[in-house]
Structure formats: structure tokens, C-alpha cells
Design an enzyme around this catalytic site. Structure first.
Site, PDB file in Angstrom:
ATOM      1  N   GLY A  13       6.608  75.489  52.309  1.00 29.93           N
ATOM      2  CA  GLY A  13       7.730  74.842  52.994  1.00 29.93           C
ATOM      3  C   GLY A  13       7.788  73.368  52.619  1.00 29.93           C
ATOM      4  O   GLY A  13       6.759  72.741  52.403  1.00 29.93           O
ATOM      5  N   ARG A  81      -0.011  87.814  43.475  1.00 27.96           N
ATOM      6  CA  ARG A  81       0.719  88.929  44.123  1.00 27.96           C
ATOM      7  C   ARG A  81       2.215  88.634  44.002  1.00 27.96           C
ATOM      8  O   ARG A  81       2.891  88.318  44.963  1.00 27.96           O
ATOM      9  CB  ARG A  81       0.327  89.033  45.609  1.00 27.96           C
ATOM     10  N   ASP A 119      -1.905  75.153  52.816  1.00 31.73           N
ATOM     11  CA  ASP A 119      -2.989  76.108  52.588  1.00 31.73           C
ATOM     12  C   ASP A 119      -2.571  77.230  51.631  1.00 31.73           C
ATOM     13  O   ASP A 119      -3.312  77.589  50.711  1.00 31.73           O
ATOM     14  CB  ASP A 119      -3.431  76.681  53.946  1.00 31.73           C
ATOM     15  N   THR A 141       1.943  69.165  54.789  1.00 25.67           N
ATOM     16  CA  THR A 141       2.499  70.094  55.775  1.00 25.67           C
ATOM     17  C   THR A 141       2.797  69.338  57.057  1.00 25.67           C
ATOM     18  O   THR A 141       2.032  68.466  57.476  1.00 25.67           O
ATOM     19  CB  THR A 141       1.571  71.290  56.102  1.00 25.67           C
ATOM     20  N   ASP A 143       2.589  70.749  59.701  1.00 27.14           N
ATOM     21  CA  ASP A 143       1.718  71.362  60.708  1.00 27.14           C
ATOM     22  C   ASP A 143       0.401  70.595  60.866  1.00 27.14           C
ATOM     23  O   ASP A 143      -0.285  70.763  61.873  1.00 27.14           O
ATOM     24  CB  ASP A 143       1.390  72.813  60.321  1.00 27.14           C
ATOM     25  N   ASP A 145      -2.383  71.125  59.498  1.00 25.83           N
ATOM     26  CA  ASP A 145      -3.457  72.086  59.795  1.00 25.83           C
ATOM     27  C   ASP A 145      -4.382  72.351  58.611  1.00 25.83           C
ATOM     28  O   ASP A 145      -5.091  73.358  58.590  1.00 25.83           O
ATOM     29  CB  ASP A 145      -2.845  73.413  60.295  1.00 25.83           C
ATOM     30  N   ARG A 187       3.116  76.501  63.309  1.00 32.20           N
ATOM     31  CA  ARG A 187       2.359  77.753  63.141  1.00 32.20           C
ATOM     32  C   ARG A 187       1.285  77.889  64.221  1.00 32.20           C
ATOM     33  O   ARG A 187       1.599  77.695  65.384  1.00 32.20           O
ATOM     34  CB  ARG A 187       1.727  77.848  61.756  1.00 32.20           C
TER      35      ARG A 187
HETATM   36  O1  F6P Z   1       4.335  75.455  57.632  1.00 31.91           O
HETATM   37  C1  F6P Z   1       5.495  74.722  57.849  1.00 31.91           C
HETATM   38  C2  F6P Z   1       6.457  75.482  58.716  1.00 31.91           C
HETATM   39  O2  F6P Z   1       7.592  74.674  58.940  1.00 31.91           O
HETATM   40  C3  F6P Z   1       5.882  75.974  60.040  1.00 31.91           C
HETATM   41  O3  F6P Z   1       5.748  74.969  61.009  1.00 31.91           O
HETATM   42  C4  F6P Z   1       6.862  77.073  60.395  1.00 31.91           C
HETATM   43  O4  F6P Z   1       6.265  78.022  61.224  1.00 31.91           O
HETATM   44  C5  F6P Z   1       7.194  77.664  59.057  1.00 31.91           C
HETATM   45  O5  F6P Z   1       6.886  76.676  58.072  1.00 31.91           O
HETATM   46  C6  F6P Z   1       8.630  78.091  58.903  1.00 31.91           C
HETATM   47  O6  F6P Z   1       8.764  78.732  57.675  1.00 31.91           O
HETATM   48  P1  F6P Z   1      10.168  79.068  57.023  1.00 31.91           P
HETATM   49  O7  F6P Z   1      10.686  77.815  56.378  1.00 31.91           O
HETATM   50  O8  F6P Z   1       9.858  80.124  56.029  1.00 31.91           O
HETATM   51  O9  F6P Z   1      11.083  79.525  58.111  1.00 31.91           O
END
Ligand code: F6P
Length: 365
Positions: A13, A81, A119, A141, A143, A145, A187
Site C-alpha cells: 500500500g 506466488r 512487511d 507503512t 501502520d 508495525d 491492520r
Molecule cells: O497496510 C496499510 C493499510 O492501509 C492498512 O492500514 C489497511 O488495513 C490496508 O493497508 C488496506 O489495504 P488496501 O489498500 O488493499 O485496501
């Protein structure tokens, strides 16, 4: 001898500050060391599909303050994958495309990779690194994390965007004497919700790390009303969950290194609070607003430090490492120390204790 041509990609992301890293990588390599750089489009997908563009000083001019990534990104394409069409039964065919990545690198003379991601992106680079192409990771990120680093770039901007949004919800909730539950990203980690919740003075903060008891939240909201404060703001992490229950899953994304997308707990909490307290309640899902827009100053600085350090470390011979921030110093650690792990909020984190001591409810006794 160090690398002569570095390939750069952004994976997973997006988040504010990606362009600032790309700029720092390109400028450090080309201006500082005369090393060429090329960009790989849309994360690992571009490496598999041989989509590579030149990256020169002019390509990165004026992008420091831009959100998103000029290279594009992708959170589905894991080389080991890789979804490659469909089989005879119409089912997605998953192949190991590591060799295709290496072939693209060889074709373009790429002898080292800077991968900017979370990650998932770091894990995806492991087979490529093991096959002999040196990789250095830059942790991004919203997040926050990633293990091994005190901070990822993008987090500070997302926390400030979320804080501003919570501030806005505050005024409307107060005017209408309502409860507003705001669902935030992150997340399985509560960093974004904790930071923005504390910064905006949220009344209730619900974190994935502290499974909550609904009656504690409802009693708290009721007692605020009884005490003359008719409104409440609930900052609810998308990964928050009721004690004894699983997190709420919104969807599964085929082909993603981490296919689960959380979401829906905010609406669930709002229903519950309205039913139990009788107070009118609304839900706001902040969503991708938290990932967009220009990076704040601190993220521009961190991203620039990370991008610069990635090139310097590569030229010093570092291979298969991740750039990290530790106690104010930029260092590097082994890629394998980071992959497949998550850095969660410790339940005894000082910020949780501070917030509790000033009356914030975390949904637990
Ligand atoms: O990891 C970044 C993040 O924005 C998370 O906080 C969220 O859960 C996820 O990606 C959303 O992913 P997507 O852009 O695939 O909807």
C-alpha cells in the site's frame, strides 16, 4: 566493487513519503556516487513483467512533497506466488516468477535493488535476495508495525491526518450530543489509533492489542452523559475486537501476501453503543484518506534519511538488509529479522497508561 545500477521499486500500500525516498535514492546514487538508477513500475509486478524506466535527477525533481509514488505500487504481486493467467479449469494459475525478476534485472544491468515497502514487500524480496541479487529494504507503512525500526515513514503523516479528522468529528458530535465511532486503519497494530486518539482527545480508544468489553464502553459513554457530556468520540482501530471474538474481516484479496482486509468493527461498535445506551450514534470509516496527501515535514526528513542511507549502505557492501531508525540513529539490520513479523503496541505502553490516567477509556477494566 559496489553496484553500478540500482533498481528502485515501491511495493504494498502507498503512503506519504514514498516519493521523498525515491528522490533521495536517485540523488544520492547519481549525484553523490555516479551510480545509475532505474525505476521498476508497480512494485514486483514491473520486475516480473519487465517494466523498467530510467530514473535521473530530473525525474525526481519536485516530488519531495508529493503523496503517492511516481513508480506506482501493487499489493498483490509476490514474485514467489505470482498470479499468471488461469489454468484449464479457469482457476488463477500461481507460478514462481523469481527467475523472471532476475532476468529483468540482468537485462537492465540492475545489480542491486532498493525495495521500499512494508512487511509484505520485505518478505517478497527474500527469494530474490537468496538468488543472489543484493536487496536493501526501506520501511514504509502508515501502520508503523515493522519490527526492528522505531518508526516507519508515512506513519506521522497518517496520524496527523487522522487527528485532524477526529477533531472535525469532535465538533459535530458535540453539537448533536451524539456518539461518533471513527474506524481507523492499522491492520493488527493499534499505533495509528493510539497516537491519533490521544492527540485528538478521543474519549474511548479501542486497540487490537487490548480486546475490549462492550459493557465497559457503554457504561463509560453513559457516565459521560450522566456527567453532562452528551457526546463521545470513539477512536476504533480496524483490528479492534470484542474480548473472546475474532477481528472483523471486510474482504480477502486474492494474490496479496497478506490477503485479509479488516473493516466493519466501527459499525458494530456503533450499533452496540446505540442499542445499549439509547444515544444516537454514527460511524465514520476514515479509510484511504489516511494514506493520501503530502507528507508532513517529519516524514519528508525521515524518508530522505532512509533513502540516502539505503544507497550509502549498499555502496558500503551491505546486502539483504533493511534500513531502520533506532534511538535516533539510522542503522541496518538483516532482512530476515523483519520478515513475517509484526510490531504491535505493548499493552503496558506508556502512552496507554498516560491516556488512562487522564480518563480515556480503552474498553477494559
Ligand atoms: O497496510 C496499510 C493499510 O492501509 C492498512 O492500514 C489497511 O488495513 C490496508 O493497508 C488496506 O489495504 P488496501 O489498500 O488493499 O485496501
Amino acid at each position: 566493487m559496489g553496484p553500478r545500477r540500482i533498481g528502485v521499486l515501491t511495493g504494498g500500500g502507498d503512503c506519504p513519503g514514498l516519493n521523498a525516498v525515491i528522490r533521495a535514492v536517485v540523488k544520492t546514487a547519481t549525484l553523490g556516487h555516479g551510480v545509475e538508477t532505474v525505476g521498476i513500475l508497480d512494485g514486483y509486478q514491473g520486475l516480473v513483467e519487465d517494466r523498467v524506466v530510467p530514473l535521473e535527477r530530473d525525474s525526481v525533481s519536485g516530488i519531495l512533497d508529493q503523496g503517492g509514488t511516481i513508480l506506482g505500487t501493487n499489493n498483490r504481486a509476490a514474485p514467489a506466488r505470482y498470479p499468471d493467467g488461469t489454468d484449464a479449469n479457469g482457476k488463477p494459475r500461481i507460478v514462481d516468477a523469481t527467475d523472471r525478476c532476475l532476468a529483468t534485472a540482468e537485462k537492465h544491468g540492475i545489480d542491486a535493488l532498493v525495495v521500499i515497502g512494508g512487511d509484505g514487500t520485505m518478505s517478497c524480496s527474500a527469494p530474490i535476495a537468496q538468488a543472489g541479487l543484493p536487496v536493501i529494504g526501506v520501511p514504509k507503512t502508515i501502520d508503523n508495525d515493522l519490527v526492528g525500526t522505531d518508526l516507519t515513514f508515512g506513519f506521522t503523516t497518517a496520524a496527523s491526518t487522522a487527528t485532524e479528522s477526529l477533531d472535525r468529528l469532535h465538533t459535530t458530535a458535540e453539537s448533536h450530543h451524539r456518539v461518533i465511532v471513527c474506524e481507523l486503519m492499522g491492520r493488527n497494530a493499534g499505533w495509528l489509533t493510539l497516537e491519533s486518539g490521544v492527540a485528538s482527545g478521543a474519549d474511548v480508544i479501542l486497540l487490537p492489542e487490548l480486546p475490549f468489553q462492550p459493557e465497559v464502553v457503554c457504561d463509560f459513554v453513559q457516565s459521560r452523559r450522566a456527567g453532562g457530556r452528551g457526546f463521545s468520540i470513539v477512536a476504533c482501530a480496524e483490528g479492534a475486537r470484542i474480548a473472546g471474538q475474532d477481528a472483523v474481516v471486510a474482504r480477502r484479496v486474492q494474490g496479496s501476501p497478506d490477503p485479509i482486509r479488516l473493516g466493519g468493527i466501527g459499525a458494530l461498535v456503533a450499533d452496540l453503543v446505540e442499542r445499549e445506551t439509547g444515544i444516537e450514534t454514527r460511524t465514520t470509516v476514515l479509510g484511504h484518506v489516511q494514506r493520501g496527501g503530502a507528507p508532513v515535514a517529519a516524514d519528508r526528513v525521515l524518508a530522505t534519511q532512509f533513502g540516502h542511507a539505503a544507497v550509502e549502505f549498499l555502496l558500503q557492501g551491505a546486502e539483504n538488509q533493511v534500513v531502520v531508525l533506532r534511538n535516533g540513529t539510522i542503522e541496518h539490520i538483516d532482512l530476515m529479522e523483519v520478515t513475517g513479523k509484526q510490531r504491535l503496541v505493548p499493552t503496558n505502553h506508556p502512552l496507554i497508561r498516560a491516556a488512562q490516567s487522564i480518563g480515556t477509556c480503552f474498553g477494559v477494566h
